[in-house]
Scaffold this motif. Structure first.
Motif, PDB file in Angstrom:
ATOM      1  N   THR A 121      59.555  15.882  74.902  1.00 29.94           N
ATOM      2  CA  THR A 121      57.892  15.185  75.548  1.00 29.94           C
ATOM      3  C   THR A 121      57.150  15.293  74.880  1.00 29.94           C
ATOM      4  N   PHE A 152      66.016  11.183  80.604  1.00 28.92           N
ATOM      5  CA  PHE A 152      65.528  12.009  81.734  1.00 28.92           C
ATOM      6  C   PHE A 152      66.216  13.266  82.700  1.00 28.92           C
ATOM      7  N   GLU A 155      67.437  19.056  84.329  1.00 30.22           N
ATOM      8  CA  GLU A 155      68.021  20.530  84.415  1.00 30.22           C
ATOM      9  C   GLU A 155      69.563  20.532  86.131  1.00 30.22           C
ATOM     10  N   LEU A 211      57.159  11.441  90.165  1.00 31.59           N
ATOM     11  CA  LEU A 211      57.726  12.151  90.592  1.00 31.59           C
ATOM     12  C   LEU A 211      57.625  13.682  91.434  1.00 31.59           C
ATOM     13  N   PHE A 249      63.969  13.329  96.574  1.00 31.60           N
ATOM     14  CA  PHE A 249      62.306  13.848  95.571  1.00 31.60           C
ATOM     15  C   PHE A 249      61.871  13.374  96.955  1.00 31.60           C
ATOM     16  N   LEU A 250      61.969  13.987  98.313  1.00 29.06           N
ATOM     17  CA  LEU A 250      60.758  13.609  99.310  1.00 29.06           C
ATOM     18  C   LEU A 250      61.047  15.109  99.702  1.00 29.06           C
ATOM     19  N   GLN A 251      61.767  16.535  99.371  1.00 33.53           N
ATOM     20  CA  GLN A 251      62.766  17.242  99.732  1.00 33.53           C
ATOM     21  C   GLN A 251      60.749  18.477  99.591  1.00 33.53           C
ATOM     22  N   GLY A 255      57.732  24.075  96.636  1.00 34.19           N
ATOM     23  CA  GLY A 255      56.972  23.141  95.302  1.00 34.19           C
ATOM     24  C   GLY A 255      57.943  23.391  94.060  1.00 34.19           C
ATOM     25  N   PHE A 256      57.075  22.504  93.073  1.00 32.35           N
ATOM     26  CA  PHE A 256      58.382  22.387  92.538  1.00 32.35           C
ATOM     27  C   PHE A 256      58.026  22.638  91.143  1.00 32.35           C
ATOM     28  N   GLY A 257      58.654  23.829  90.663  1.00 36.67           N
ATOM     29  CA  GLY A 257      58.467  24.406  89.021  1.00 36.67           C
ATOM     30  C   GLY A 257      59.200  23.872  88.138  1.00 36.67           C
ATOM     31  N   CYS A 260      59.376  21.971  83.080  1.00 36.87           N
ATOM     32  CA  CYS A 260      59.216  19.812  82.372  1.00 36.87           C
ATOM     33  C   CYS A 260      57.717  19.548  83.361  1.00 36.87           C
ATOM     34  N   PHE A 261      57.824  19.480  84.955  1.00 43.90           N
ATOM     35  CA  PHE A 261      56.503  18.743  85.935  1.00 43.90           C
ATOM     36  C   PHE A 261      55.674  19.408  85.700  1.00 43.90           C
ATOM     37  N   ASP A 264      54.570  18.644  82.182  1.00 49.68           N
ATOM     38  CA  ASP A 264      54.160  17.772  82.292  1.00 49.68           C
ATOM     39  C   ASP A 264      52.610  16.954  82.457  1.00 49.68           C
ATOM     40  N   GLU A 387      66.839  26.182  96.328  1.00 54.01           N
ATOM     41  CA  GLU A 387      67.560  25.269  97.292  1.00 54.01           C
ATOM     42  C   GLU A 387      69.823  25.057  96.589  1.00 54.01           C
TER      43      GLU A 387
HETATM   44  C1  UGA Z   1      62.864  16.187  85.849  1.00 51.34           C
HETATM   45  C2  UGA Z   1      62.835  14.837  86.185  1.00 51.34           C
HETATM   46  O1  UGA Z   1      63.563  15.278  87.284  1.00 51.34           O
HETATM   47  C3  UGA Z   1      63.491  14.767  84.708  1.00 51.34           C
HETATM   48  O2  UGA Z   1      63.999  12.960  84.624  1.00 51.34           O
HETATM   49  C4  UGA Z   1      63.935  15.034  83.631  1.00 51.34           C
HETATM   50  O3  UGA Z   1      63.929  14.220  82.262  1.00 51.34           O
HETATM   51  C5  UGA Z   1      63.295  16.690  82.743  1.00 51.34           C
HETATM   52  O4  UGA Z   1      61.991  17.279  84.175  1.00 51.34           O
HETATM   53  C6  UGA Z   1      62.141  16.545  82.537  1.00 51.34           C
HETATM   54  O5  UGA Z   1      61.345  16.239  82.131  1.00 51.34           O
HETATM   55  O6  UGA Z   1      62.960  17.127  81.281  1.00 51.34           O
HETATM   56  P1  UGA Z   1      63.801  18.797  86.268  1.00 51.34           P
HETATM   57  O7  UGA Z   1      62.382  19.728  85.873  1.00 51.34           O
HETATM   58  O8  UGA Z   1      65.036  19.227  85.608  1.00 51.34           O
HETATM   59  O9  UGA Z   1      63.778  17.371  85.441  1.00 51.34           O
HETATM   60  O10 UGA Z   1      64.396  19.856  87.696  1.00 51.34           O
HETATM   61  P2  UGA Z   1      63.556  18.606  88.821  1.00 51.34           P
HETATM   62  O11 UGA Z   1      65.331  18.056  89.318  1.00 51.34           O
HETATM   63  O12 UGA Z   1      63.518  17.380  88.563  1.00 51.34           O
HETATM   64  O13 UGA Z   1      63.178  19.351  89.457  1.00 51.34           O
HETATM   65  C7  UGA Z   1      61.874  20.304  89.380  1.00 51.34           C
HETATM   66  C8  UGA Z   1      61.644  20.786  90.355  1.00 51.34           C
HETATM   67  O14 UGA Z   1      61.396  19.925  91.755  1.00 51.34           O
HETATM   68  C9  UGA Z   1      62.177  21.851  91.143  1.00 51.34           C
HETATM   69  O15 UGA Z   1      61.690  22.925  90.871  1.00 51.34           O
HETATM   70  C10 UGA Z   1      62.989  21.551  92.296  1.00 51.34           C
HETATM   71  O16 UGA Z   1      62.621  22.283  93.111  1.00 51.34           O
HETATM   72  C11 UGA Z   1      61.731  20.456  92.881  1.00 51.34           C
HETATM   73  N1  UGA Z   1      62.201  19.632  94.352  1.00 51.34           N
HETATM   74  C12 UGA Z   1      62.527  18.516  93.508  1.00 51.34           C
HETATM   75  C13 UGA Z   1      60.911  19.680  94.874  1.00 51.34           C
HETATM   76  O17 UGA Z   1      60.893  20.735  95.540  1.00 51.34           O
HETATM   77  N2  UGA Z   1      61.428  18.644  96.251  1.00 51.34           N
HETATM   78  C14 UGA Z   1      62.129  17.500  95.847  1.00 51.34           C
HETATM   79  O18 UGA Z   1      62.470  17.064  96.874  1.00 51.34           O
HETATM   80  C15 UGA Z   1      63.319  17.544  94.726  1.00 51.34           C
END
Ligand code: UGA
Length: 432
Positions: A121, A152, A155, A211, A249-251, A255-257, A260-261, A264, A387
């Motif tokens: 990326t 895309f 993990e 996302l 991706f509406l859970q 929060g997200f960690g 990547c996110f 990025d 989760e």
């Molecule tokens: C993310 C993208 O989903 C991939 O498409 C992308 O290729 C990847 O980054 C990357 O750039 O390499 P990833 O970080 O492996 O993938 O994991 P996700 O399944 O996207 O989850 C990311 C975070 O969001 C996690 O902490 C998860 O718990 C959180 N999450 C996800 C939520 O809090 N709510 C949701 O509804 C979905």
């Protein structure tokens, strides 16, 4: 096709194994001698469902091999993929030194035409920089093409995502590499989008940021739902059935960690600023994500009052289900905040315990418990931080009986609030 993949991390290793699985001959290159030795001996450096079998099978079939030598990889391959890290710098911009280093290494080994594909990326315009760098350092007159082909995969679902992609993005600056890229990806049966390199690079940052935006939107809704006495899961379910929005991706939660996110988003904000645009929307996405953790810790503090010497069970350390990856994990962040307040933790994760040991303090503040059902024994509270679906099979009867006080904080909304109250828990979740 014969393919070299430079960088054997999550993306490189899974990509290499999946390319081999569909019949290409792949050599994975990594500068880490220990990692190469481990892979050559049949070991796997990461936990990823289905990967170990795939690697073994393709090594045995002679389609997948490992080396430390970039020159060897390049000599043996028609197409060279770059899959090295692009870590964040303190100001949020991207450290491009690995990519630049690999570009120079490729240049030094280039003897005849090759297609060089960037899978890491990267900021928009990296393809142009890579091409310039290779041209500068290689012998004159050697032709090559640089292609952008963002990945895309998620993990925890990496093999599935790679074998059954929604789409494949191929960014080119000439038509010459297109046929080879189509040949590599034809067995995966996904639509192939051929575009210019800059657009391909932007697609990756735009998709990840969107996302993350969806998640922050759900988390912002969760705040409103709590204040209004509504249920965020009902609200997002009702929204998600609109096919223009979609349910994923509406859970709402902690929060997200992950690696990547967060990275990025910072990178995209920094790239946009360099291009003269203040991406305020994405700054707010970051802020909502940060606030979510603060709110959750406050919930715990408001209930337990003083955290010092409170025994708290934490289920989940990985940044999400199905992985042992604890990098930028909200669960680890939560543990650190609780420890800072003086709490004593009993922690469990199905895969992430080993990697968490390096991140949490190595002292009496943290006890690693091997049995999910024993983690809450003698605790003042239990927290769900990741989760993992198996957490829903927790022996709740035992937890309620063995806990000092049956206080339950569900940071991932895995349990039903009404049922939990019926079972005798003082139960709090997110946005419900
Ligand atoms: C993310 C993208 O989903 C991939 O498409 C992308 O290729 C990847 O980054 C990357 O750039 O390499 P990833 O970080 O492996 O993938 O994991 P996700 O399944 O996207 O989850 C990311 C975070 O969001 C996690 O902490 C998860 O718990 C959180 N999450 C996800 C939520 O809090 N709510 C949701 O509804 C979905």
């Amino acid at each position: 096709m014969t393919i070299a993949i430079i960088g054997t991390g999550y993306v490189g290793l899974v990509t290499g194994a999946c390319f081999a699985e569909v019949g290409h001959t792949v050599v994975c290159v990594d500068s880490d001698a220990n990692k190469v030795a481990l892979l050559q001996a049949g070991g796997i450096p990461i936990y990823e469902p289905g990967l170990e079998e795939l690697v073994k099978k393709n090594v045995q079939a002679g389609r997948l091999s490992f080396t430390q030598s970039t020159a060897e990889g390049i000599a043996r391959s028609q197409v060279i993929f770059i899959a090295v890290p692009t870590p964040p710098q303190p100001d949020g911009s991207v450290d491009m030194s690995f990519i630049e280093g690999v570009a120079r290494e490729i240049a030094a080994s280039l003897e005849s035409y090759r297609i060089i594909v960037d899978k890491s990326t990267v900021p928009v315009k990296t393809g142009e920089k890579v091409a310039e760098t290779i041209k500068r350092y290689c012998r004159s007159g050697i032709a090559f093409d640089v292609v952008s082909n963002p990945e895309f995969l998620r993990e925890g679902f990496a093999v599935d995502d790679l074998m059954k992609p929604d789409r494949v993005v191929v960014g080119v600056s000439s038509q010459r590499p297109v046929a080879a890229m189509k040949e590599i990806y034809a067995p995966f049966g996904a639509p192939i989008i051929v575009t210019d390199t800059n657009s391909a690079e932007l697609i990756k940052h735009a998709a990840n940021s969107f996302l993350a935006l969806k998640i922050s939107y759900a988390n912002a809704l969760a705040v409103i739902c709590e204040a209004a006495g509504a249920n965020v899961q009902e609200v997002t379910r009702g929204m998600g059935l609109d096919s223009r929005i979609g349910p994923r991706f509406l859970q709402a939660g902690l929060g997200f960690g992950g690696s990547c996110f967060p990275k990025d988003l910072s990178a995209f904000i920094s790239i946009s600023a360099q291009l003269g645009y203040d991406f305020r929307l994405l700054r707010e996405v970051q802020q909502i994500n940060a606030d979510q953790m603060v709110r959750f810790v406050k919930k715990i503090q408001d209930t337990l009052w003083v955290l010092k010497d409170k025994k708290i069970a934490v289920l989940g350390l990985a940044f999400k289900q199905n992985t042992d990856d604890v990098r930028s994990s909200p669960a680890i962040d939560l543990c650190k905040r609780l420890i800072k307040e003086g709490a004593r933790l009993r922690v469990y994760d199905p895969q992430g315990m080993d990697k968490a040991r390096g991140l949490l303090p190595e002292d009496a503040s943290t006890t690693y418990v091997d049995d999910m059902n024993a983690v809450a024994d003698g605790c003042d509270a239990l927290v769900i931080a990741t989760e993992w679906p198996q957490f829903t099979e927790l022996d709740l009867e035992r937890a309620r009986k063995t806990m000092t006080t049956p206080i339950f904080f569900d940071g991932r909304n895995l349990f039903d609030p009404i049922e939990m109250k019926r079972l005798g828990f003082i139960y709090q979740s997110v946005g419900r």
